[in-house]
Enzyme design. Sequence first.
Site, PDB file in Angstrom:
ATOM      1  N   LYS A   1      12.888 -13.889 -11.723  1.00 56.71           N
ATOM      2  CA  LYS A   1      12.513 -12.776 -12.604  1.00 56.71           C
ATOM      3  C   LYS A   1      11.444 -13.224 -13.593  1.00 56.71           C
ATOM      4  O   LYS A   1      10.463 -12.536 -13.829  1.00 56.71           O
ATOM      5  CB  LYS A   1      13.706 -12.255 -13.423  1.00 56.71           C
ATOM      6  CG  LYS A   1      14.714 -11.350 -12.782  1.00 56.71           C
ATOM      7  CD  LYS A   1      14.242 -10.005 -12.349  1.00 56.71           C
ATOM      8  CE  LYS A   1      13.670 -10.044 -10.959  1.00 56.71           C
ATOM      9  NZ  LYS A   1      14.571  -9.877  -9.850  1.00 56.71           N
TER      10      LYS A   1
ATOM     11  N   ARG B   1       3.536  -0.175  -5.116  1.00 55.07           N
ATOM     12  CA  ARG B   1       3.347  -0.746  -3.787  1.00 55.07           C
ATOM     13  C   ARG B   1       2.004  -1.465  -3.642  1.00 55.07           C
ATOM     14  O   ARG B   1       1.743  -2.123  -2.632  1.00 55.07           O
ATOM     15  CB  ARG B   1       3.415   0.367  -2.729  1.00 55.07           C
ATOM     16  CG  ARG B   1       4.712   1.116  -2.722  1.00 55.07           C
ATOM     17  CD  ARG B   1       4.669   2.206  -1.683  1.00 55.07           C
ATOM     18  NE  ARG B   1       4.540   1.626  -0.365  1.00 55.07           N
ATOM     19  CZ  ARG B   1       5.555   1.219   0.383  1.00 55.07           C
ATOM     20  NH1 ARG B   1       6.774   1.346  -0.066  1.00 55.07           N
ATOM     21  NH2 ARG B   1       5.353   0.714   1.569  1.00 55.07           N
TER      22      ARG B   1
ATOM     23  N   CYS C   1       0.858  -1.176   0.000  1.00 56.37           N
ATOM     24  CA  CYS C   1       0.000   0.000   0.000  1.00 56.37           C
ATOM     25  C   CYS C   1       0.899   1.232   0.000  1.00 56.37           C
ATOM     26  O   CYS C   1       1.975   1.225   0.588  1.00 56.37           O
ATOM     27  CB  CYS C   1      -0.928   0.130   1.198  1.00 56.37           C
ATOM     28  SG  CYS C   1      -2.063  -1.248   1.372  1.00 56.37           S
TER      29      CYS C   1
ATOM     30  N   GLU D   1       7.971 -13.805 -11.899  1.00 55.42           N
ATOM     31  CA  GLU D   1       7.237 -12.650 -11.383  1.00 55.42           C
ATOM     32  C   GLU D   1       6.697 -11.729 -12.450  1.00 55.42           C
ATOM     33  O   GLU D   1       5.635 -11.158 -12.269  1.00 55.42           O
ATOM     34  CB  GLU D   1       8.047 -11.880 -10.329  1.00 55.42           C
ATOM     35  CG  GLU D   1       9.311 -11.230 -10.820  1.00 55.42           C
ATOM     36  CD  GLU D   1       9.997 -10.433  -9.706  1.00 55.42           C
ATOM     37  OE1 GLU D   1      11.217 -10.354  -9.710  1.00 55.42           O
ATOM     38  OE2 GLU D   1       9.304  -9.880  -8.839  1.00 55.42           O
TER      39      GLU D   1
ATOM     40  N   HIS E   1      18.913 -36.237 -10.167  1.00 51.42           N
ATOM     41  CA  HIS E   1      18.331 -36.734  -8.918  1.00 51.42           C
ATOM     42  C   HIS E   1      16.826 -36.472  -8.871  1.00 51.42           C
ATOM     43  O   HIS E   1      16.252 -36.387  -7.790  1.00 51.42           O
ATOM     44  CB  HIS E   1      19.042 -36.105  -7.725  1.00 51.42           C
ATOM     45  CG  HIS E   1      20.488 -36.448  -7.694  1.00 51.42           C
ATOM     46  ND1 HIS E   1      20.948 -37.672  -7.264  1.00 51.42           N
ATOM     47  CD2 HIS E   1      21.577 -35.752  -8.103  1.00 51.42           C
ATOM     48  CE1 HIS E   1      22.263 -37.707  -7.388  1.00 51.42           C
ATOM     49  NE2 HIS E   1      22.664 -36.555  -7.899  1.00 51.42           N
TER      50      HIS E   1
ATOM     51  N   GLU F   1      17.955 -16.561  -9.583  1.00 51.64           N
ATOM     52  CA  GLU F   1      17.490 -15.193  -9.809  1.00 51.64           C
ATOM     53  C   GLU F   1      16.772 -15.073 -11.163  1.00 51.64           C
ATOM     54  O   GLU F   1      15.731 -14.426 -11.272  1.00 51.64           O
ATOM     55  CB  GLU F   1      18.681 -14.216  -9.699  1.00 51.64           C
ATOM     56  CG  GLU F   1      18.394 -12.768 -10.012  1.00 51.64           C
ATOM     57  CD  GLU F   1      17.290 -12.134  -9.174  1.00 51.64           C
ATOM     58  OE1 GLU F   1      16.829 -12.734  -8.202  1.00 51.64           O
ATOM     59  OE2 GLU F   1      16.861 -11.025  -9.534  1.00 51.64           O
TER      60      GLU F   1
ATOM     61  N   TRP G   1      -2.963  -2.503  -1.643  1.00 56.36           N
ATOM     62  CA  TRP G   1      -2.639  -3.900  -1.936  1.00 56.36           C
ATOM     63  C   TRP G   1      -3.380  -4.684  -0.871  1.00 56.36           C
ATOM     64  O   TRP G   1      -3.005  -4.665   0.296  1.00 56.36           O
ATOM     65  CB  TRP G   1      -1.132  -4.106  -1.846  1.00 56.36           C
ATOM     66  CG  TRP G   1      -0.662  -5.453  -2.271  1.00 56.36           C
ATOM     67  CD1 TRP G   1      -0.345  -5.847  -3.539  1.00 56.36           C
ATOM     68  CD2 TRP G   1      -0.428  -6.589  -1.433  1.00 56.36           C
ATOM     69  NE1 TRP G   1       0.059  -7.165  -3.525  1.00 56.36           N
ATOM     70  CE2 TRP G   1       0.026  -7.641  -2.254  1.00 56.36           C
ATOM     71  CE3 TRP G   1      -0.556  -6.838  -0.064  1.00 56.36           C
ATOM     72  CZ2 TRP G   1       0.351  -8.899  -1.768  1.00 56.36           C
ATOM     73  CZ3 TRP G   1      -0.228  -8.100   0.429  1.00 56.36           C
ATOM     74  CH2 TRP G   1       0.222  -9.106  -0.427  1.00 56.36           C
TER      75      TRP G   1
ATOM     76  N   ASN H   1      -1.126   2.102   5.955  1.00 54.68           N
ATOM     77  CA  ASN H   1      -0.330   1.041   5.350  1.00 54.68           C
ATOM     78  C   ASN H   1       0.164   0.164   6.482  1.00 54.68           C
ATOM     79  O   ASN H   1       0.770   0.664   7.426  1.00 54.68           O
ATOM     80  CB  ASN H   1       0.847   1.663   4.582  1.00 54.68           C
ATOM     81  CG  ASN H   1       1.852   0.620   4.126  1.00 54.68           C
ATOM     82  OD1 ASN H   1       1.491  -0.536   3.894  1.00 54.68           O
ATOM     83  ND2 ASN H   1       3.090   1.017   4.000  1.00 54.68           N
ATOM     84  N   GLY H   2      -0.091  -1.138   6.396  1.00 54.05           N
ATOM     85  CA  GLY H   2       0.337  -2.051   7.452  1.00 54.05           C
ATOM     86  C   GLY H   2      -0.796  -3.008   7.797  1.00 54.05           C
ATOM     87  O   GLY H   2      -1.755  -3.144   7.032  1.00 54.05           O
TER      88      GLY H   2
ATOM     89  N   LYS I   1       6.168  -3.757  -4.449  1.00 45.67           N
ATOM     90  CA  LYS I   1       7.612  -3.527  -4.384  1.00 45.67           C
ATOM     91  C   LYS I   1       8.170  -3.716  -2.980  1.00 45.67           C
ATOM     92  O   LYS I   1       9.194  -4.358  -2.802  1.00 45.67           O
ATOM     93  CB  LYS I   1       7.914  -2.113  -4.889  1.00 45.67           C
ATOM     94  CG  LYS I   1       9.385  -1.758  -4.892  1.00 45.67           C
ATOM     95  CD  LYS I   1      10.080  -2.340  -6.082  1.00 45.67           C
ATOM     96  CE  LYS I   1      11.549  -2.042  -6.113  1.00 45.67           C
ATOM     97  NZ  LYS I   1      12.268  -3.029  -6.941  1.00 45.67           N
TER      98      LYS I   1
HETATM   99  C1  F6R Z   1      12.067  -9.616  -6.967  1.00 44.36           C
HETATM  100  C2  F6R Z   1      11.962  -8.666  -5.880  1.00 44.36           C
HETATM  101  C3  F6R Z   1      11.716  -9.192  -4.512  1.00 44.36           C
HETATM  102  C4  F6R Z   1      12.563  -8.382  -3.499  1.00 44.36           C
HETATM  103  C5  F6R Z   1      12.179  -8.802  -2.070  1.00 44.36           C
HETATM  104  C6  F6R Z   1      13.026  -8.080  -1.048  1.00 44.36           C
HETATM  105  O1  F6R Z   1      12.358  -8.970  -8.154  1.00 44.36           O
HETATM  106  O2  F6R Z   1      12.046  -7.492  -6.077  1.00 44.36           O
HETATM  107  O3  F6R Z   1      11.997 -10.555  -4.421  1.00 44.36           O
HETATM  108  O4  F6R Z   1      13.912  -8.611  -3.743  1.00 44.36           O
HETATM  109  O5  F6R Z   1      10.838  -8.512  -1.855  1.00 44.36           O
HETATM  110  O6  F6R Z   1      12.852  -6.698  -1.127  1.00 44.36           O
HETATM  111  P1  F6R Z   1      13.848  -5.720  -0.403  1.00 44.36           P
HETATM  112  O7  F6R Z   1      15.170  -5.866  -1.069  1.00 44.36           O
HETATM  113  O8  F6R Z   1      13.269  -4.356  -0.601  1.00 44.36           O
HETATM  114  O9  F6R Z   1      13.909  -6.142   1.028  1.00 44.36           O
END
Ligand code: F6R
Length: 611
Positions: free
Chosen positions: A490, A27, A2, A493, A509, A486, A74, A100-101, A606
């Site tokens: 990517k 967010r 949020c 998501e 395995h 990684e 969110w 937010n929270g 985010k």
């Molecule tokens: C993936 C992504 C998330 C963040 C994770 C941690 O692309 O962005 O997996 O890496 O939510 O976020 P931070 O680094 O802000 O703690």
Amino acid sequence: MCGIVGYIGDKKACPILINGLLRLEYRGYDSSGIATIEGNLLSCLKDKGRVKNLYDLKGIDDLVGTVGIAHTRWATHGKPSKENSHPHLDNSNHFAVVHNGIIENYHELREFLQKEGVSFLSQTDTEVIPNLIHYYYQKDNHTDELKFLRAVNRACQDLKGSFAIEVICQDYPDSMIVVRKDSPLVIGHGNGENYISSDIPAILSFTKDFYLLNDYEFAVLTRDCVDFYDIHLNKIKKDIKNIEWDAASAEKDGFEDFMLKEIFEQPKSVRETIGSRLTKEDCNFDDLSFSKDYLNSIRHIYIVACGTAMHAGLATKPIFEKFCHIPVTVDIASEFRYRNPIIDEHTLCLYISQSGETADTIAALKLAKSKGARTLAISNVIGSSITREADYSIYTHAGPEIAVASTKAYTSQVVLLSILAIYFAEVLGKQNEELNCLKNDILELAEKVEKTLKNISDIKAFAKKVYKETDMFFLGRGSDYTVALEGSLKLKEISYIHSEAYASGELKHGPIALIENDVTVISILTDPKLVEKSISNIQEVITRGAKTLVITNQALDDKKFDSMITIPNTNPLISPILSVIPLQLLAYYISKEKGLDVDKPRNLAKSVTVE
Ligand code: F6R
């Protein structure tokens, strides 16, 4: 999750608030709303859907107030709907709140308020807040100027959980109150106006002067000033922090999406993160004041983070272990915090968080601190919550990262942690030729990142070929395995394609049972010591009909694979910084081929400020 914004000044608040919300949409984006005060009239408009829908809401042009609060949601409690959107008002329509929270004890507060005659219009946890404020406001027989603040303060003492809250009250049309606990909120200070936001970039175009609130600190904003109070309502003093980021860095700057812009910003973010930490002459983290005796006393290093940040930890663990000879465990913050890890004063805990607001990472840090470990935060956001909790903080210099999928933050994290490992090794007196080579290799990285970014046509072509797939596999050994993880994250998501990453040696395995005709397998091969073995693994999937993409810095025969991307050669210990780039681009172009919203993938936000 949020996003919240607020404005108090002499301009019409509504356009400023919508502008701020649009920048905070990463967010959360399932509903949004605004409340303003004009004279003594509190007005509120909200609805389900993206922030841009606010422009079309009936009555939006009539919100002429110069004081206002706004929210992009969110959903956590209650599905996305108009009723569950913020702002929420109390039953008497005196107070409007955005939050937010998560209020963990909202059930009991709701029951209590219901007994007091309050009726609830939404399923949210937030709606208890304005009603609780009103409850205490009514009980206060005084009429002085602090009555509004006293009611907010009293209500907050009943809340359990996390919150960043903005409140306006129609009896106090020239002020706004904000408070936070474990959720982000910054106050931007302007000339005759003040701003609130969940993060700095959203209001960077208005001001570069910020106040940062700690938990349970209350701010009362008027047009000309901001007064701060602690939980006991004693006045406190706060200094302004000047933020150096320039506003343009939070714009798309001609790129179609923030993610693509951020991928292409990596030469700069890598260069700036190396900055003065590593030069030909020096490796410098003297601000940490870690003595040789202290580092010698360390028996174990934990690197704790979530998602991509955790992958940056995995990528750099071998560097700490190789040069410092200290065992390193990389852990997922949400697991670490609940599994009673073995921690004492001989443990050093590193916490990586781009946003610095991730709830699990912050909780994991608090746990280690309570057990006597030293804690070091690695964040991209100056003054973020994690940096205020940690004993020490260091920063990546990636600039604002707006796209939900993290790209430039990851490469900057790997760079910074690699330099930190070198520094520890040097303080420990473990210099050697290999360490010197690694330093030189890091100093050449930014140029190599630039070169890697020149080679995108083959990636685009491969994306076109595979974007309709439903499953893919990523393989690698050593550092390449961490990049496989990684790359797979990517892809999931932003393209919604299911994918799995495996250590190539694990294939036989179990997972090889899933390889059949036309399944896509992406392999990363950058460590000359492991190439032969990895090629044998690729051969095994080719034999079973897989379509293969190989990312490598080795001179391989490209005819063996469906596609091959060659990246510049570098030290295998830091090759993730280069080999991840084609995978970021692949995920990006697949998502574009599918016509998806790259910057705001479904269900994701985010910064994950809830557990
Ligand atoms: C993936 C992504 C998330 C963040 C994770 C941690 O692309 O962005 O997996 O890496 O939510 O976020 P931070 O680094 O802000 O703690």
